[in-house]
Design a protein around this motif. Structure first.
Motif, PDB file in Angstrom:
ATOM      1  N   LYS A   2      10.615 -13.693   4.162  1.00 21.95           N
ATOM      2  CA  LYS A   2       9.684 -13.998   3.092  1.00 21.95           C
ATOM      3  C   LYS A   2       8.367 -13.270   3.320  1.00 21.95           C
ATOM      4  O   LYS A   2       7.900 -13.115   4.450  1.00 21.95           O
ATOM      5  CB  LYS A   2       9.430 -15.508   3.032  1.00 21.95           C
ATOM      6  N   ASP A   3       7.741 -12.867   2.203  1.00 19.31           N
ATOM      7  CA  ASP A   3       6.493 -12.117   2.308  1.00 19.31           C
ATOM      8  C   ASP A   3       5.409 -12.916   3.015  1.00 19.31           C
ATOM      9  O   ASP A   3       4.713 -12.403   3.895  1.00 19.31           O
ATOM     10  CB  ASP A   3       6.012 -11.707   0.912  1.00 19.31           C
ATOM     11  N   LEU A  46       4.130   9.739   1.333  1.00 17.16           N
ATOM     12  CA  LEU A  46       3.893   8.299   1.238  1.00 17.16           C
ATOM     13  C   LEU A  46       4.613   7.583   2.374  1.00 17.16           C
ATOM     14  O   LEU A  46       5.825   7.716   2.534  1.00 17.16           O
ATOM     15  CB  LEU A  46       4.394   7.761  -0.104  1.00 17.16           C
ATOM     16  N   LEU A  47       3.852   6.826   3.162  1.00 18.89           N
ATOM     17  CA  LEU A  47       4.409   5.995   4.226  1.00 18.89           C
ATOM     18  C   LEU A  47       4.491   4.559   3.717  1.00 18.89           C
ATOM     19  O   LEU A  47       3.461   3.902   3.527  1.00 18.89           O
ATOM     20  CB  LEU A  47       3.528   6.057   5.473  1.00 18.89           C
ATOM     21  N   VAL A  48       5.701   4.082   3.492  1.00 21.22           N
ATOM     22  CA  VAL A  48       5.902   2.720   2.988  1.00 21.22           C
ATOM     23  C   VAL A  48       6.071   1.798   4.192  1.00 21.22           C
ATOM     24  O   VAL A  48       7.022   1.929   4.956  1.00 21.22           O
ATOM     25  CB  VAL A  48       7.135   2.653   2.073  1.00 21.22           C
ATOM     26  N   GLY A  49       5.150   0.844   4.357  1.00 25.46           N
ATOM     27  CA  GLY A  49       5.162   0.021   5.556  1.00 25.46           C
ATOM     28  C   GLY A  49       4.588   0.805   6.716  1.00 25.46           C
ATOM     29  O   GLY A  49       5.242   0.995   7.740  1.00 25.46           O
ATOM     30  N   LEU A  70       1.803  -4.522   3.852  1.00 22.14           N
ATOM     31  CA  LEU A  70       1.495  -5.872   3.392  1.00 22.14           C
ATOM     32  C   LEU A  70       0.469  -6.546   4.291  1.00 22.14           C
ATOM     33  O   LEU A  70      -0.293  -7.403   3.843  1.00 22.14           O
ATOM     34  CB  LEU A  70       2.793  -6.699   3.366  1.00 22.14           C
ATOM     35  N   SER A  71       0.456  -6.139   5.569  1.00 19.81           N
ATOM     36  CA  SER A  71      -0.374  -6.805   6.569  1.00 19.81           C
ATOM     37  C   SER A  71      -1.750  -6.165   6.699  1.00 19.81           C
ATOM     38  O   SER A  71      -1.885  -5.009   7.101  1.00 19.81           O
ATOM     39  CB  SER A  71       0.333  -6.785   7.925  1.00 19.81           C
ATOM     40  N   GLU A  72      -2.776  -6.929   6.401  1.00 17.65           N
ATOM     41  CA  GLU A  72      -4.148  -6.452   6.556  1.00 17.65           C
ATOM     42  C   GLU A  72      -4.462  -6.182   8.021  1.00 17.65           C
ATOM     43  O   GLU A  72      -5.194  -5.242   8.354  1.00 17.65           O
ATOM     44  CB  GLU A  72      -5.114  -7.491   5.998  1.00 17.65           C
ATOM     45  N   ASP A  73      -3.879  -6.982   8.914  1.00 17.52           N
ATOM     46  CA  ASP A  73      -4.141  -6.829  10.341  1.00 17.52           C
ATOM     47  C   ASP A  73      -3.548  -5.528  10.882  1.00 17.52           C
ATOM     48  O   ASP A  73      -4.164  -4.855  11.706  1.00 17.52           O
ATOM     49  CB  ASP A  73      -3.567  -8.019  11.106  1.00 17.52           C
ATOM     50  N   MET A  74      -2.346  -5.181  10.405  1.00 12.15           N
ATOM     51  CA  MET A  74      -1.726  -3.920  10.819  1.00 12.15           C
ATOM     52  C   MET A  74      -2.517  -2.734  10.261  1.00 12.15           C
ATOM     53  O   MET A  74      -2.745  -1.738  10.961  1.00 12.15           O
ATOM     54  CB  MET A  74      -0.275  -3.860  10.334  1.00 12.15           C
ATOM     55  N   LEU A  75      -2.956  -2.848   9.030  1.00 10.18           N
ATOM     56  CA  LEU A  75      -3.720  -1.760   8.403  1.00 10.18           C
ATOM     57  C   LEU A  75      -5.044  -1.513   9.126  1.00 10.18           C
ATOM     58  O   LEU A  75      -5.509  -0.369   9.209  1.00 10.18           O
ATOM     59  CB  LEU A  75      -3.985  -2.085   6.936  1.00 10.18           C
ATOM     60  N   ARG A  76      -5.633  -2.567   9.622  1.00 11.05           N
ATOM     61  CA  ARG A  76      -6.903  -2.420  10.333  1.00 11.05           C
ATOM     62  C   ARG A  76      -6.726  -1.533  11.575  1.00 11.05           C
ATOM     63  O   ARG A  76      -7.585  -0.704  11.893  1.00 11.05           O
ATOM     64  CB  ARG A  76      -7.428  -3.796  10.722  1.00 11.05           C
ATOM     65  N   ASN A  93       2.224  -4.711  -1.434  1.00 10.04           N
ATOM     66  CA  ASN A  93       3.591  -5.181  -1.208  1.00 10.04           C
ATOM     67  C   ASN A  93       4.559  -4.069  -1.585  1.00 10.04           C
ATOM     68  O   ASN A  93       4.568  -3.611  -2.733  1.00 10.04           O
ATOM     69  CB  ASN A  93       3.850  -6.431  -2.049  1.00 10.04           C
ATOM     70  N   ALA A  94       5.387  -3.631  -0.655  1.00  7.71           N
ATOM     71  CA  ALA A  94       6.311  -2.520  -0.911  1.00  7.71           C
ATOM     72  C   ALA A  94       7.301  -2.837  -2.023  1.00  7.71           C
ATOM     73  O   ALA A  94       7.786  -1.927  -2.699  1.00  7.71           O
ATOM     74  CB  ALA A  94       7.064  -2.165   0.372  1.00  7.71           C
TER      75      ALA A  94
END
Length: 208
Positions: A2-3, A46-49, A70-76, A93-94
């Motif tokens: 689940k997202d 384009l890198l998805v995820g 989807l994850s703000e923490d990973m993007l940071r 969201n992919a």
């Protein structure tokens, strides 16, 4: 997966993700995957995820790169690895990604189809973002085509699912019904992971 639960799982995993997925073995496999594609000068990718940006090391310096996660923490964490490359990051969201009329020369699905709740939706959206004649690059932990996962893999999947990864998915089932032609497919990392290079088929004669 689940997202909402994935957001929470990767919030907890983000600080430790690179310690596991940034090791020499995985970096070598990522490099191997990117060696299979060519991005023309000034081309778009384009890198998805995008995760924590572990793929950035292997991207061409003269390409326009977009990454979503989807994850703000990973993007940071990914943001801190951009360096001087032309990389734009979005929280998205992919399964619902939209880029309007923008098309990409290469769409990369690295370690994402085993994570999302509906991989078919992600594949459909990815094809919508791919320009005609473009390349789809996939790197993930798939089971062999049309084979059921063995008992050990099913048991391990109970553990990996708890941290947001399904290791029992079959890419050929995911792509069923989509106009995809696989041009190269082979195993890596002790035959546990698969590298796939594909493109959108222009005819009804689809290679599998």
């Amino acid at each position: 997966m689940k997202d909402n639960s994935n957001i929470q799982k990767y919030k907890r995993l983000a600080p430790f993700y690179d310690k596991f997925m940034g090791n020499r073995l995985f970096r070598k496999a990522r490099q191997q995957a990117f060696s299979e594609i060519e991005v023309r000068k000034g081309g778009s990718l384009l890198l998805v995820g995008v995760g924590t940006g572990e793929d950035f090391l292997f991207l061409p310096a003269d390409a326009s790169i977009t990454g979503i996660d989807l994850s703000e923490d990973m993007l940071r964490i990914a943001e801190s690895k951009r360096n001087s490359k032309d990389i734009t990051l979005f929280q998205m969201n992919a399964e619902n990604m939209e880029f309007g009329n923008q098309k990409f020369d290469v769409v990369v699905l690295n370690l994402i189809l085993s994570v999302v709740e509906h991989p078919e939706k992600v594949l459909e959206k990815s094809l919508n973002c791919l320009r005609q004649g473009g390349t789809l690059l996939v790197f993930d932990k798939f089971i062999d085509s049309n084979q059921k996962p063995n008992v050990i893999r099913r048991l391990l999947n109970k553990i990996t699912s708890a941290i947001g990864t399904d290791i029992t998915r079959d890419f050929h089932k995911i792509k069923s019904g989509f106009p995809i032609e696989i041009t190269k497919e082979y195993k890596t990392i002790n035959d546990l992971y698969t590298i796939i290079v594909a493109r959108e088929s222009l005819s009804n004669d689809i290679s599998v």
